[in-house]
Design a protein around this motif. Structure first.
Motif, PDB file in Angstrom:
ATOM      1  N   GLU A 108      15.485  57.549  43.990  1.00  0.00           N
ATOM      2  CA  GLU A 108      14.414  58.433  43.539  1.00  0.00           C
ATOM      3  C   GLU A 108      13.542  58.879  44.704  1.00  0.00           C
ATOM      4  N   LEU A 109      13.233  57.946  45.623  1.00  0.00           N
ATOM      5  CA  LEU A 109      12.432  58.300  46.789  1.00  0.00           C
ATOM      6  C   LEU A 109      13.131  59.386  47.594  1.00  0.00           C
ATOM      7  N   LYS A 110      14.423  59.236  47.842  1.00  0.00           N
ATOM      8  CA  LYS A 110      15.159  60.232  48.612  1.00  0.00           C
ATOM      9  C   LYS A 110      15.202  61.575  47.878  1.00  0.00           C
ATOM     10  N   ALA A 111      15.330  61.528  46.554  1.00  0.00           N
ATOM     11  CA  ALA A 111      15.354  62.762  45.772  1.00  0.00           C
ATOM     12  C   ALA A 111      14.014  63.491  45.859  1.00  0.00           C
ATOM     13  N   ARG A 112      12.930  62.737  45.790  1.00  0.00           N
ATOM     14  CA  ARG A 112      11.602  63.363  45.877  1.00  0.00           C
ATOM     15  C   ARG A 112      11.360  63.932  47.271  1.00  0.00           C
ATOM     16  N   ILE A 113      11.781  63.207  48.294  1.00  0.00           N
ATOM     17  CA  ILE A 113      11.644  63.705  49.669  1.00  0.00           C
ATOM     18  C   ILE A 113      12.385  65.026  49.815  1.00  0.00           C
ATOM     19  N   HIS A 114      13.621  65.046  49.328  1.00  0.00           N
ATOM     20  CA  HIS A 114      14.433  66.254  49.441  1.00  0.00           C
ATOM     21  C   HIS A 114      13.781  67.423  48.696  1.00  0.00           C
ATOM     22  N   ALA A 115      13.249  67.150  47.504  1.00  0.00           N
ATOM     23  CA  ALA A 115      12.615  68.203  46.716  1.00  0.00           C
ATOM     24  C   ALA A 115      11.390  68.774  47.427  1.00  0.00           C
ATOM     25  N   HIS A 116      10.564  67.904  47.993  1.00  0.00           N
ATOM     26  CA  HIS A 116       9.363  68.371  48.699  1.00  0.00           C
ATOM     27  C   HIS A 116       9.732  69.181  49.937  1.00  0.00           C
TER      28      HIS A 116
END
Length: 229
Positions: A108-116
């Motif tokens: 989830e952390l990596k997904a949020r980083i990618h989205a931002h």
């Protein structure tokens, strides 16, 4: 999004090592800091995104975020064991863009980083073109104009500046005080309550053509943010 630089701030070495290894495997360049003061120093390298722990000795993440926002506009993602709504509100009010609770999912952390980072890249490209587009709404930064569904909106200079400020920092929450200081200056003689009136007028002008999209969302107890959803 390889080659992007991420600043990771946490006073727990195990967490830093765990996240750093995972992000470097994704191709990110990772800077680390074990304290708030070190984070402020490392931020001078202009990271693309900052992951910031809340509970740190001497200077907590909330205070670090406030100071970072004086010099950087990149996304800031809080990591915190504090699960209360008040804690999340404090994080957003300080200038954070996201708030992830410990223990967290690395995926989830990596997904949020990618989205931002994807959002920042899109906004950066639009800024270079001088145009910001959100569904049927177009903000022409160079032409100082806003149109929606083909209709030009009759915004005043200050109304346009408010729209431009919020839209360029999509998702970031600004208090009335912050908006007033950015647009009128620290030495201006006036009342930040004028921001509320400007927002009302902007929303009324948008409502005429935006098909029930308000774009400017009120974050109760904090201020306003741009939300095209």
């Amino acid at each position: 999004m390889a080659n992007e630089t991420i600043l990771l701030v946490d006073d727990e070495e195990d967490i830093i090592s765990f996240i750093q290894d995972a992000l470097e495997l994704e191709g990110y360049r990772v800077l680390t800091a074990g304290s708030g003061q070190e984070a402020l120093i490392q931020s001078k390298q202009q990271p693309s995104l900052i992951i910031l722990d809340v509970m740190m000795p001497e200077m907590d993440g909330i205070e670090v975020c406030k100071q970072l926002r004086e010099t950087t506009q990149c996304p800031i993602v809080f990591l915190s064991a504090c699960q209360g709504e008040v804690d999340r509100i404090k994080g957003l009010a300080a200038g954070g863009d996201d708030y992830l609770l410990k223990p967290f999912s690395l995926a989830e952390l990596k997904a949020r980083i990618h989205a931002h980072l994807r959002r920042e890249q899109r906004i950066h490209t639009q800024k270079e073109q001088g145009l910001l587009r959100f569904h049927a709404l177009t903000i022409d930064c160079k032409g100082h104009a806003v149109s929606c569904n083909g209709h030009n909106l009759p915004l005043t200079n200050k109304e346009f500046q408010i729209v431009e400020l919020l839209a360029m920092h999509q998702g970031q929450v600004f208090s009335r005080e912050q908006i007033y200081e950015k647009l009128w200056g620290l030495d201006a003689d006036g009342d930040d309550s004028t921001i509320t009136e400007h927002i009302k007028k902007i929303r009324a002008k948008l409502a005429a053509h935006a098909q029930n999209r308000s774009f400017i969302q009120t974050v109760w107890g904090i201020g306003y943010k741009w939300d095209p959803q």
